[in-house]
Design a protein around this motif. Structure first.
Motif, PDB file in Angstrom:
ATOM      1  N   ASN A  56      51.166  49.687  12.904  1.00  0.00           N
ATOM      2  CA  ASN A  56      51.177  51.191  13.139  1.00  0.00           C
ATOM      3  C   ASN A  56      51.741  52.005  12.026  1.00  0.00           C
ATOM      4  N   ILE A  57      51.490  51.879  10.964  1.00  0.00           N
ATOM      5  CA  ILE A  57      51.842  52.503   9.791  1.00  0.00           C
ATOM      6  C   ILE A  57      50.800  52.638   8.832  1.00  0.00           C
ATOM      7  N   PRO A  58      50.877  53.462   7.819  1.00  0.00           N
ATOM      8  CA  PRO A  58      49.868  53.638   6.777  1.00  0.00           C
ATOM      9  C   PRO A  58      49.971  52.593   5.868  1.00  0.00           C
ATOM     10  N   ARG A  59      48.830  52.191   5.076  1.00  0.00           N
ATOM     11  CA  ARG A  59      48.883  50.945   4.093  1.00  0.00           C
ATOM     12  C   ARG A  59      50.046  51.026   2.908  1.00  0.00           C
ATOM     13  N   THR A  60      50.011  52.294   2.517  1.00  0.00           N
ATOM     14  CA  THR A  60      50.994  52.590   1.493  1.00  0.00           C
ATOM     15  C   THR A  60      52.624  52.309   1.742  1.00  0.00           C
ATOM     16  N   GLU A  61      52.757  52.213   3.091  1.00  0.00           N
ATOM     17  CA  GLU A  61      54.329  52.014   3.620  1.00  0.00           C
ATOM     18  C   GLU A  61      54.411  50.551   3.771  1.00  0.00           C
ATOM     19  N   PHE A  62      53.559  49.650   3.686  1.00  0.00           N
ATOM     20  CA  PHE A  62      53.925  48.432   3.939  1.00  0.00           C
ATOM     21  C   PHE A  62      54.661  47.558   2.973  1.00  0.00           C
ATOM     22  N   ASN A  63      54.703  47.984   1.727  1.00  0.00           N
ATOM     23  CA  ASN A  63      55.902  47.754   0.543  1.00  0.00           C
ATOM     24  C   ASN A  63      57.101  47.928   1.116  1.00  0.00           C
ATOM     25  N   TYR A  64      57.571  48.462   2.124  1.00  0.00           N
ATOM     26  CA  TYR A  64      59.033  48.609   2.516  1.00  0.00           C
ATOM     27  C   TYR A  64      59.533  47.559   3.420  1.00  0.00           C
ATOM     28  N   PHE A  65      58.367  46.948   3.935  1.00  0.00           N
ATOM     29  CA  PHE A  65      58.847  45.696   4.985  1.00  0.00           C
ATOM     30  C   PHE A  65      58.723  44.461   4.186  1.00  0.00           C
ATOM     31  N   THR A  66      59.844  44.212   3.557  1.00  0.00           N
ATOM     32  CA  THR A  66      59.990  43.059   2.491  1.00  0.00           C
ATOM     33  C   THR A  66      59.992  41.496   3.309  1.00  0.00           C
ATOM     34  N   GLU A  67      60.734  41.511   4.585  1.00  0.00           N
ATOM     35  CA  GLU A  67      61.040  40.514   5.134  1.00  0.00           C
ATOM     36  C   GLU A  67      59.396  40.158   5.805  1.00  0.00           C
ATOM     37  N   THR A  68      58.896  41.116   6.275  1.00  0.00           N
ATOM     38  CA  THR A  68      57.531  40.828   6.943  1.00  0.00           C
ATOM     39  C   THR A  68      56.489  40.484   6.005  1.00  0.00           C
ATOM     40  N   ARG A  69      56.443  40.877   4.806  1.00  0.00           N
ATOM     41  CA  ARG A  69      55.466  40.618   4.136  1.00  0.00           C
ATOM     42  C   ARG A  69      55.685  39.243   3.175  1.00  0.00           C
ATOM     43  N   PHE A  70      57.038  38.776   3.315  1.00  0.00           N
ATOM     44  CA  PHE A  70      57.357  37.510   2.742  1.00  0.00           C
ATOM     45  C   PHE A  70      56.767  36.358   3.666  1.00  0.00           C
ATOM     46  N   ILE A  71      57.247  36.593   4.996  1.00  0.00           N
ATOM     47  CA  ILE A  71      56.782  35.390   5.673  1.00  0.00           C
ATOM     48  C   ILE A  71      55.243  35.299   5.831  1.00  0.00           C
ATOM     49  N   LEU A  72      54.350  36.562   5.850  1.00  0.00           N
ATOM     50  CA  LEU A  72      52.846  36.436   5.743  1.00  0.00           C
ATOM     51  C   LEU A  72      52.306  35.968   4.538  1.00  0.00           C
ATOM     52  N   GLU A  73      53.023  36.096   3.493  1.00  0.00           N
ATOM     53  CA  GLU A  73      52.711  35.705   2.136  1.00  0.00           C
ATOM     54  C   GLU A  73      52.866  33.917   2.134  1.00  0.00           C
ATOM     55  N   GLU A  74      53.924  33.610   2.749  1.00  0.00           N
ATOM     56  CA  GLU A  74      54.396  32.138   3.051  1.00  0.00           C
ATOM     57  C   GLU A  74      53.225  31.279   3.801  1.00  0.00           C
ATOM     58  N   LEU A  75      52.586  32.170   4.670  1.00  0.00           N
ATOM     59  CA  LEU A  75      51.659  31.716   5.574  1.00  0.00           C
ATOM     60  C   LEU A  75      50.145  31.861   4.919  1.00  0.00           C
ATOM     61  N   ASN A  76      50.242  32.450   3.668  1.00  0.00           N
ATOM     62  CA  ASN A  76      48.924  32.584   3.113  1.00  0.00           C
ATOM     63  C   ASN A  76      47.862  33.471   3.772  1.00  0.00           C
ATOM     64  N   ILE A  77      48.754  34.636   4.448  1.00  0.00           N
ATOM     65  CA  ILE A  77      47.695  35.763   5.119  1.00  0.00           C
ATOM     66  C   ILE A  77      47.698  36.913   4.007  1.00  0.00           C
ATOM     67  N   SER A  78      46.665  36.950   3.796  1.00  0.00           N
ATOM     68  CA  SER A  78      46.402  38.289   2.560  1.00  0.00           C
ATOM     69  C   SER A  78      46.453  39.556   3.351  1.00  0.00           C
ATOM     70  N   GLU A  79      47.058  40.711   2.759  1.00  0.00           N
ATOM     71  CA  GLU A  79      47.475  42.078   3.137  1.00  0.00           C
ATOM     72  C   GLU A  79      45.929  42.592   3.212  1.00  0.00           C
ATOM     73  N   SER A  80      45.041  42.036   2.444  1.00  0.00           N
ATOM     74  CA  SER A  80      43.944  42.629   2.620  1.00  0.00           C
ATOM     75  C   SER A  80      43.209  42.370   3.796  1.00  0.00           C
ATOM     76  N   PHE A  81      43.707  41.514   4.601  1.00  0.00           N
ATOM     77  CA  PHE A  81      42.981  41.443   6.084  1.00  0.00           C
ATOM     78  C   PHE A  81      43.641  42.413   7.148  1.00  0.00           C
ATOM     79  N   HIS A  82      44.778  43.024   6.536  1.00  0.00           N
ATOM     80  CA  HIS A  82      45.482  43.779   7.806  1.00  0.00           C
ATOM     81  C   HIS A  82      44.511  45.062   8.127  1.00  0.00           C
ATOM     82  N   ILE A  83      44.887  45.537   9.137  1.00  0.00           N
ATOM     83  CA  ILE A  83      44.194  46.796   9.623  1.00  0.00           C
ATOM     84  C   ILE A  83      45.497  47.993   9.864  1.00  0.00           C
ATOM     85  N   PHE A  84      45.804  48.881   9.044  1.00  0.00           N
ATOM     86  CA  PHE A  84      46.544  49.867   9.249  1.00  0.00           C
ATOM     87  C   PHE A  84      46.291  51.217  10.002  1.00  0.00           C
ATOM     88  N   ARG A  85      46.974  51.752  10.367  1.00  0.00           N
ATOM     89  CA  ARG A  85      46.817  52.980  11.629  1.00  0.00           C
ATOM     90  C   ARG A  85      45.993  54.161  10.951  1.00  0.00           C
TER      91      ARG A  85
END
Length: 299
Positions: A60-89
């Protein structure tokens, strides 16, 4: 899970006309608990829904704002889930789908739609909100992840893989870390024990907690504006909006490293693009606009 996310994003991009869409969406805070729950519940729906229904997890955010959520991005990177697969608002027109009678919505982590999405209320078919489903005492409150996990264990336990268990367990532990409770509630302990008994090779809890603590307040890779906007909260009386931002660091560091003289002034256009109701004049910093709004409220 990765295959599901990639397939869902691909179908959304390829389909010129979608027939039936079930969107799972969390709050704008995009916290780790609601995001993991959103992904997992959409994955579950994809497996149990009738053919012809496209189940999509939407952030529920624009793609450009995802950089703000460092802890969220970290755990997704740890699980090898690419940001390119996300669908943003900003990548799916929910209002058009709703007008065409094709939309169903499940809300995760909140029972209220954002103000700009109020017209979508008729499409909401389910709410997964731990506040509504647990005791008012914070010590007994569950997470969205544990509620989603319980439903899957009841309806389709075969869908819980070790990787999915790792993701949900990390989300539950992170939620506990952010709550004002010294120990994990009995309900959360029970659901964690189920995962740990089912998958004994999961990393020790202490290791997961240590890693999450290291990344919780990390601002690595963020600009000054992104750091201030990362935890931006908005207060409004309907006419005036006040922006409040939190930056976690000691005072000496803030003086020397992050906030050199004049650098703390966040551009008014950056704030206004995120808060369309802001009345700041061009060239005004967020802090000055906030003070002006507070003064106006006293008049």
């Amino acid at each position: 899970m990765e295959e599901f996310l990639q397939r869902a994003k691909s179908k959304l991009n390829r389909s010129k006309r979608l027939e039936k869409v079930h969107v799972v969406i969390g709050p704008k805070s995009c916290d780790l608990d609601s995001l993991i729950s959103t992904f997992t519940y959409a994955y579950f729906l994809d497996k149990v829904s009738p053919p012809g229904v496209l189940c999509l997890p939407v952030l529920n955010i624009p793609r450009t704002e995802f950089n703000y959520f460092t802890e969220t991005r970290f755990i997704l990177e740890e699980l090898n889930i690419s940001e390119s697969f996300h669908i943003f608002r900003d990548e799916i027109n929910l209002h058009q789908l709703n007008d065409e009678g094709k939309l169903s919505v499940t809300l995760v982590g909140d029972n209220v739609l954002a103000s700009e999405d109020k017209t979508l209320e008729s499409a909401v078919v389910k709410v997964i909100n731990p506040v509504e489903q647990s005791d008012a005492n914070v010590e007994f409150r569950e997470s969205s992840s544990s509620l989603v996990l319980k439903e899957i264990l009841q309806e389709a336990p075969e869908l819980i893989t070790e990787q999915l268990a790792h993701r949900l367990r990390g989300s539950i532990l992170f939620k506990w870390m952010t709550m004002e409770s010294e120990k994990i509630s009995e309900k959360q302990e029970e659901i964690l024990s189920v995962l740990e008994e089912k998958f004994p090779n999961l990393p020790p809890r202490e290791d997961i907690i240590n890693v999450l603590q290291e990344t919780q307040f990390s601002a690595q890779g963020l600009s000054i504006e992104q750091t201030m906007l990362k935890d931006l909260k908005e207060l409004s009386d309907g006419e005036i909006k006040v922006a409040i931002s939190t930056v976690s660091m000691n005072l000496e560091m803030s003086r020397i490293e992050l906030f050199p003289k004049g650098a703390w002034l966040v551009n008014r256009d950056t704030f206004q693009s995120r808060n369309s109701g802001s009345t700041c004049k061009p060239g005004t910093s967020v802090l000055r606009c906030t003070l002006r709004s507070l003064q106006r409220g006293k008049e």
